[in-house]
Design a protein around this motif. Structure first.
Motif, PDB file in Angstrom:
ATOM      1  N   TYR A  16       0.907  -1.292   0.059  1.00  0.00           N
ATOM      2  CA  TYR A  16       0.019  -0.062   0.140  1.00  0.00           C
ATOM      3  C   TYR A  16       0.909   1.171  -0.130  1.00  0.00           C
ATOM      4  N   PRO A  17       0.445   2.338  -0.727  1.00  0.00           N
ATOM      5  CA  PRO A  17       1.262   3.623  -0.585  1.00  0.00           C
ATOM      6  C   PRO A  17       1.365   4.152   0.853  1.00  0.00           C
ATOM      7  N   ASP A  18       2.464   4.265   1.348  1.00  0.00           N
ATOM      8  CA  ASP A  18       2.569   4.845   2.715  1.00  0.00           C
ATOM      9  C   ASP A  18       2.320   3.786   3.665  1.00  0.00           C
ATOM     10  N   GLY A  19       2.016   2.546   3.322  1.00  0.00           N
ATOM     11  CA  GLY A  19       1.863   1.359   4.370  1.00  0.00           C
ATOM     12  C   GLY A  19       2.947   1.360   5.146  1.00  0.00           C
ATOM     13  N   ALA A  20       4.278   1.479   4.832  1.00  0.00           N
ATOM     14  CA  ALA A  20       5.029   1.412   5.891  1.00  0.00           C
ATOM     15  C   ALA A  20       5.184   2.358   7.016  1.00  0.00           C
ATOM     16  N   ASP A  21       4.922   3.526   6.576  1.00  0.00           N
ATOM     17  CA  ASP A  21       4.647   4.690   7.351  1.00  0.00           C
ATOM     18  C   ASP A  21       3.511   4.621   8.161  1.00  0.00           C
ATOM     19  N   LEU A  22       2.381   4.164   8.027  1.00  0.00           N
ATOM     20  CA  LEU A  22       1.281   3.790   8.578  1.00  0.00           C
ATOM     21  C   LEU A  22       1.441   2.948   9.820  1.00  0.00           C
ATOM     22  N   VAL A  23       2.252   1.792   9.232  1.00  0.00           N
ATOM     23  CA  VAL A  23       2.155   0.463  10.278  1.00  0.00           C
ATOM     24  C   VAL A  23       3.413   0.931  11.285  1.00  0.00           C
ATOM     25  N   MET A  24       4.389   1.503  10.734  1.00  0.00           N
ATOM     26  CA  MET A  24       5.581   1.819  11.563  1.00  0.00           C
ATOM     27  C   MET A  24       4.923   2.833  12.545  1.00  0.00           C
ATOM     28  N   SER A  25       4.294   3.989  12.178  1.00  0.00           N
ATOM     29  CA  SER A  25       3.796   4.933  13.298  1.00  0.00           C
ATOM     30  C   SER A  25       2.734   4.163  14.219  1.00  0.00           C
ATOM     31  N   MET A  26       1.853   3.535  13.831  1.00  0.00           N
ATOM     32  CA  MET A  26       1.002   3.050  14.592  1.00  0.00           C
ATOM     33  C   MET A  26       1.539   2.079  15.661  1.00  0.00           C
TER      34      MET A  26
ATOM     35  N   THR B 116      14.233  -7.060  22.542  1.00  0.00           N
ATOM     36  CA  THR B 116      15.243  -5.911  21.760  1.00  0.00           C
ATOM     37  C   THR B 116      15.360  -6.489  20.278  1.00  0.00           C
ATOM     38  N   ALA B 117      15.712  -7.624  20.184  1.00  0.00           N
ATOM     39  CA  ALA B 117      16.074  -8.340  18.889  1.00  0.00           C
ATOM     40  C   ALA B 117      14.814  -8.266  17.816  1.00  0.00           C
ATOM     41  N   ALA B 118      13.571  -8.535  18.524  1.00  0.00           N
ATOM     42  CA  ALA B 118      12.285  -8.370  17.767  1.00  0.00           C
ATOM     43  C   ALA B 118      12.062  -6.996  17.369  1.00  0.00           C
ATOM     44  N   ARG B 119      12.311  -5.804  18.138  1.00  0.00           N
ATOM     45  CA  ARG B 119      12.192  -4.508  17.709  1.00  0.00           C
ATOM     46  C   ARG B 119      12.995  -4.133  16.731  1.00  0.00           C
ATOM     47  N   THR B 120      14.550  -4.694  16.697  1.00  0.00           N
ATOM     48  CA  THR B 120      15.611  -4.269  16.062  1.00  0.00           C
ATOM     49  C   THR B 120      14.944  -4.917  14.512  1.00  0.00           C
ATOM     50  N   LEU B 121      14.460  -6.183  14.521  1.00  0.00           N
ATOM     51  CA  LEU B 121      14.255  -6.795  13.119  1.00  0.00           C
ATOM     52  C   LEU B 121      13.035  -5.694  12.553  1.00  0.00           C
ATOM     53  N   LEU B 122      12.115  -5.414  13.480  1.00  0.00           N
ATOM     54  CA  LEU B 122      10.806  -4.490  12.902  1.00  0.00           C
ATOM     55  C   LEU B 122      11.458  -3.013  12.594  1.00  0.00           C
ATOM     56  N   HIS B 123      12.162  -2.666  13.203  1.00  0.00           N
ATOM     57  CA  HIS B 123      12.891  -1.177  12.752  1.00  0.00           C
ATOM     58  C   HIS B 123      13.535  -1.529  11.327  1.00  0.00           C
ATOM     59  N   PHE B 124      14.148  -2.528  11.360  1.00  0.00           N
ATOM     60  CA  PHE B 124      14.817  -2.656   9.897  1.00  0.00           C
ATOM     61  C   PHE B 124      13.673  -2.803   8.683  1.00  0.00           C
ATOM     62  N   VAL B 125      12.658  -3.788   8.934  1.00  0.00           N
ATOM     63  CA  VAL B 125      12.009  -4.174   8.074  1.00  0.00           C
ATOM     64  C   VAL B 125      10.897  -2.777   7.732  1.00  0.00           C
ATOM     65  N   TYR B 126      10.582  -2.228   8.588  1.00  0.00           N
ATOM     66  CA  TYR B 126       9.732  -0.926   8.497  1.00  0.00           C
ATOM     67  C   TYR B 126      10.419   0.051   7.741  1.00  0.00           C
ATOM     68  N   GLY B 127      11.709   0.448   8.553  1.00  0.00           N
ATOM     69  CA  GLY B 127      12.469   1.523   8.074  1.00  0.00           C
ATOM     70  C   GLY B 127      12.999   1.159   6.507  1.00  0.00           C
ATOM     71  N   HIS B 128      13.280   0.071   6.176  1.00  0.00           N
ATOM     72  CA  HIS B 128      13.713  -0.213   4.828  1.00  0.00           C
ATOM     73  C   HIS B 128      12.696   0.000   3.960  1.00  0.00           C
ATOM     74  N   ALA B 129      11.544  -0.438   4.039  1.00  0.00           N
ATOM     75  CA  ALA B 129      10.231  -0.288   3.395  1.00  0.00           C
ATOM     76  C   ALA B 129       9.969   1.111   3.395  1.00  0.00           C
ATOM     77  N   TYR B 130      10.024   1.882   4.408  1.00  0.00           N
ATOM     78  CA  TYR B 130       9.540   3.525   4.556  1.00  0.00           C
ATOM     79  C   TYR B 130      10.617   4.119   3.444  1.00  0.00           C
TER      80      TYR B 130
END
Length: 192
Positions: free
Chosen positions: A98-108, A138-152
């Motif tokens: 989705y357009p801006d999907g990473a921004d939306l999911v990461m923010s929420m 912390t490892a789970a958060r790091t993975l999600l920061h990478f996934v969402y940040g890269h997608a953003y």
């Protein structure tokens, strides 16, 4: 566009979220307004507040739905590293769908207003792999920061290119390489 509702049929949470996703896919996050959703549904914007206290609560449900609609690659006989990689790849595909999907999911997720399930799942996978309880979150958060940040980053660059702001060619995505680096780093934290 969703089919018109019969005037007497009650508006549901699912209809509101489906309509929000339709608008998000068409115009992106900046134009996803309560007014636009109400207009698309043929109701006053105030009718939406019977279902959601505010726009952020609705966006939390939209983020959850983006993730729920994402594909799930089977990983029954995979190692924990393969399961984590597959889940992260599926999450990346879901938010970039989705357009801006990473921004939306990461923010929420950052606001604690939605998108919690991937964190819980990854933390569980990592704990099952033997990562200590004080490290797995912390490892789970790091993975999600990478996934969402890269997608953003990908979505922001694509938007800037479409808008004519950026014209420089970009090298192909390095998502897989980056994900391998993060997973390898996590594996190094496992007890001997």
């Amino acid at each position: 566009m969703p089919p018109p509702r019969h005037p007497r049929s009650p508006l549901t949470h699912a209809q509101v979220v489906d309509t929000a996703l339709t608008i998000l896919a068409r115009v992106g996050l900046p134009d996803l307004t309560m007014r636009a959703i109400g207009s698309e549904l043929g109701v006053q914007q105030s009718a939406l507040y019977h279902h959601y206290a505010n726009k952020q609560a609705l966006l939390g449900s939209v983020a959850d739905e983006i993730l729920a609609r994402g594909s799930r690659t089977p990983s029954h006989d995979a190692t924990w590293q393969e399961r984590v990689r597959l889940r992260c790849q599926d999450l990346h595909a879901a938010v970039t769908g989705y357009p801006d999907g990473a921004d939306l999911v990461m923010s929420m997720w950052a606001f604690g207003m939605g998108a919690q399930a991937p964190f819980d799942e990854l933390r569980g996978l990592l704990a099952d792999a033997g990562l200590p309880d004080d490290v797995a979150p912390t490892a789970a958060r790091t993975l999600l920061h990478f996934v969402y940040g890269h997608a953003y980053d990908e979505q922001s660059h694509a938007h800037a290119t479409r808008s004519g702001i950026v014209t420089a060619h970009r090298t192909p995505s390095d998502f897989e390489t980056g994900l391998d680096i993060v997973v390898t780093g996590i594996a190094a934290r496992l007890p001997d």
